[in-house]
Design a protein around this motif. Structure first.
Motif, PDB file in Angstrom:
ATOM      1  N   ALA A  60       0.947  -1.149  -0.045  1.00  7.17           N
ATOM      2  CA  ALA A  60      -0.052   0.125  -0.057  1.00  7.17           C
ATOM      3  C   ALA A  60       0.982   1.398   0.128  1.00  7.17           C
ATOM      4  CB  ALA A  60      -0.831   0.167   1.143  1.00  7.17           C
ATOM      5  N   LYS A  61       2.092   1.165   0.673  1.00  5.90           N
ATOM      6  CA  LYS A  61       2.925   2.496   0.856  1.00  5.90           C
ATOM      7  C   LYS A  61       3.306   2.457  -0.353  1.00  5.90           C
ATOM      8  CE  LYS A  61       3.691   1.901   5.711  1.00  5.90           C
ATOM      9  NZ  LYS A  61       4.736   1.545   6.617  1.00  5.90           N
ATOM     10  N   LEU A  62       4.036   1.463  -1.374  1.00  3.73           N
ATOM     11  CA  LEU A  62       4.612   1.539  -2.425  1.00  3.73           C
ATOM     12  C   LEU A  62       3.445   2.266  -3.255  1.00  3.73           C
ATOM     13  CD1 LEU A  62       6.956   1.150  -4.442  1.00  3.73           C
ATOM     14  CD2 LEU A  62       6.299  -1.203  -4.465  1.00  3.73           C
ATOM     15  N   ALA A  63       2.161   1.851  -3.574  1.00  3.03           N
ATOM     16  CA  ALA A  63       1.139   2.185  -4.453  1.00  3.03           C
ATOM     17  C   ALA A  63       0.984   3.779  -4.059  1.00  3.03           C
ATOM     18  CB  ALA A  63       0.097   1.482  -4.348  1.00  3.03           C
ATOM     19  N   GLY A  64       1.085   4.126  -2.873  1.00  2.00           N
ATOM     20  CA  GLY A  64       0.943   5.236  -2.448  1.00  2.00           C
ATOM     21  C   GLY A  64       1.947   6.296  -3.101  1.00  2.00           C
ATOM     22  N   CYS A  65       3.116   5.949  -2.753  1.00  2.00           N
ATOM     23  CA  CYS A  65       4.255   6.502  -3.246  1.00  2.00           C
ATOM     24  C   CYS A  65       4.194   6.774  -4.789  1.00  2.00           C
ATOM     25  CB  CYS A  65       5.617   5.836  -2.791  1.00  2.00           C
ATOM     26  SG  CYS A  65       7.145   6.727  -3.362  1.00  2.00           S
ATOM     27  N   LEU A  66       4.013   5.758  -5.555  1.00  2.00           N
ATOM     28  CA  LEU A  66       4.043   5.901  -7.090  1.00  2.00           C
ATOM     29  C   LEU A  66       2.732   6.926  -7.377  1.00  2.00           C
ATOM     30  CD1 LEU A  66       4.256   2.091  -7.857  1.00  2.00           C
ATOM     31  CD2 LEU A  66       5.866   3.968  -8.169  1.00  2.00           C
ATOM     32  N   ALA A  67       1.550   6.825  -6.765  1.00  2.00           N
ATOM     33  CA  ALA A  67       0.623   7.711  -6.950  1.00  2.00           C
ATOM     34  C   ALA A  67       0.966   9.141  -6.704  1.00  2.00           C
ATOM     35  CB  ALA A  67      -0.794   7.352  -6.186  1.00  2.00           C
ATOM     36  N   TYR A  68       1.573   9.452  -5.513  1.00  2.00           N
ATOM     37  CA  TYR A  68       1.913  10.555  -5.202  1.00  2.00           C
ATOM     38  C   TYR A  68       3.163  11.331  -6.243  1.00  2.00           C
ATOM     39  CZ  TYR A  68       4.216  14.577  -2.652  1.00  2.00           C
ATOM     40  OH  TYR A  68       4.535  15.842  -2.231  1.00  2.00           O
ATOM     41  N   ASP A  69       3.980  10.345  -6.703  1.00  2.00           N
ATOM     42  CA  ASP A  69       5.001  10.782  -7.717  1.00  2.00           C
ATOM     43  C   ASP A  69       4.253  11.090  -9.153  1.00  2.00           C
ATOM     44  OD1 ASP A  69       7.816  10.705  -8.515  1.00  2.00           O
ATOM     45  OD2 ASP A  69       7.033   9.570 -10.036  1.00  2.00           O
ATOM     46  N   ILE A  70       3.119  10.377  -9.358  1.00  2.00           N
ATOM     47  CA  ILE A  70       2.420  10.794 -10.653  1.00  2.00           C
ATOM     48  C   ILE A  70       1.658  12.220 -10.346  1.00  2.00           C
ATOM     49  CG2 ILE A  70       0.065  10.261 -11.860  1.00  2.00           C
ATOM     50  CD1 ILE A  70       0.869   7.404 -11.396  1.00  2.00           C
ATOM     51  N   MET A  71       1.301  12.412  -9.167  1.00  2.00           N
ATOM     52  CA  MET A  71       0.543  13.657  -8.964  1.00  2.00           C
ATOM     53  C   MET A  71       1.510  14.784  -9.087  1.00  2.00           C
ATOM     54  SD  MET A  71      -2.698  12.876  -6.503  1.00  2.00           S
ATOM     55  CE  MET A  71      -1.664  12.012  -5.387  1.00  2.00           C
ATOM     56  N   LEU A  72       2.708  14.560  -8.424  1.00  2.00           N
ATOM     57  CA  LEU A  72       3.820  15.750  -8.277  1.00  2.00           C
ATOM     58  C   LEU A  72       4.339  16.027  -9.506  1.00  2.00           C
ATOM     59  CD1 LEU A  72       5.362  17.231  -5.993  1.00  2.00           C
ATOM     60  CD2 LEU A  72       7.055  15.320  -6.356  1.00  2.00           C
ATOM     61  N   ASN A  73       4.626  15.223 -10.103  1.00  2.00           N
ATOM     62  CA  ASN A  73       5.139  15.348 -11.562  1.00  2.00           C
ATOM     63  C   ASN A  73       4.162  15.848 -12.605  1.00  2.00           C
ATOM     64  OD1 ASN A  73       7.910  14.623 -11.376  1.00  2.00           O
ATOM     65  ND2 ASN A  73       7.321  12.867 -10.794  1.00  2.00           N
ATOM     66  N   LYS A  74       2.825  15.410 -12.562  1.00  2.00           N
ATOM     67  CA  LYS A  74       1.579  15.896 -13.671  1.00  2.00           C
ATOM     68  C   LYS A  74       1.446  17.537 -13.074  1.00  2.00           C
ATOM     69  CE  LYS A  74      -1.017  14.606 -16.623  1.00  2.00           C
ATOM     70  NZ  LYS A  74      -0.602  14.505 -17.883  1.00  2.00           N
TER      71      LYS A  74
END
Length: 76
Positions: A60-74
């Motif tokens: 869950a933490k890994l998925a959250g980190c990846l989702a955050y990275d998408i939003m941050l870079n978008k």
């Protein structure tokens, strides 16, 4: 869909089919960023997360980190 069971089992134990010799998180992040940079992606979901088997919420933490990275870079 980004299936979490593509990651190596120690990084994502909370999946239906833990993978031996799967991706490490850094490589998965690079792949995801590459896909996002095409600007053709309209929706992303993270599949294959099973909290019942997720040791210390690693998956869950890994998925959250990846989702955050998408939003941050978008937003850049």
């Amino acid at each position: 869909s980004f299936c979490m069971d593509v990651f190596d089992a120690p990084y994502a134990p909370g999946v239906s089919a833990p993978t031996i010799m799967g991706l490490d998180p850094k490589k998965g992040k690079r792949i995801l960023r590459s896909l996002m940079n095409t600007e053709k992606v309209v929706c992303v979901d993270f599949a294959e997360v099973n909290p019942q088997y997720d040791i210390d919420s690693r998956t869950a933490k890994l998925a959250g980190c990846l989702a955050y990275d998408i939003m941050l870079n978008k937003s850049k």
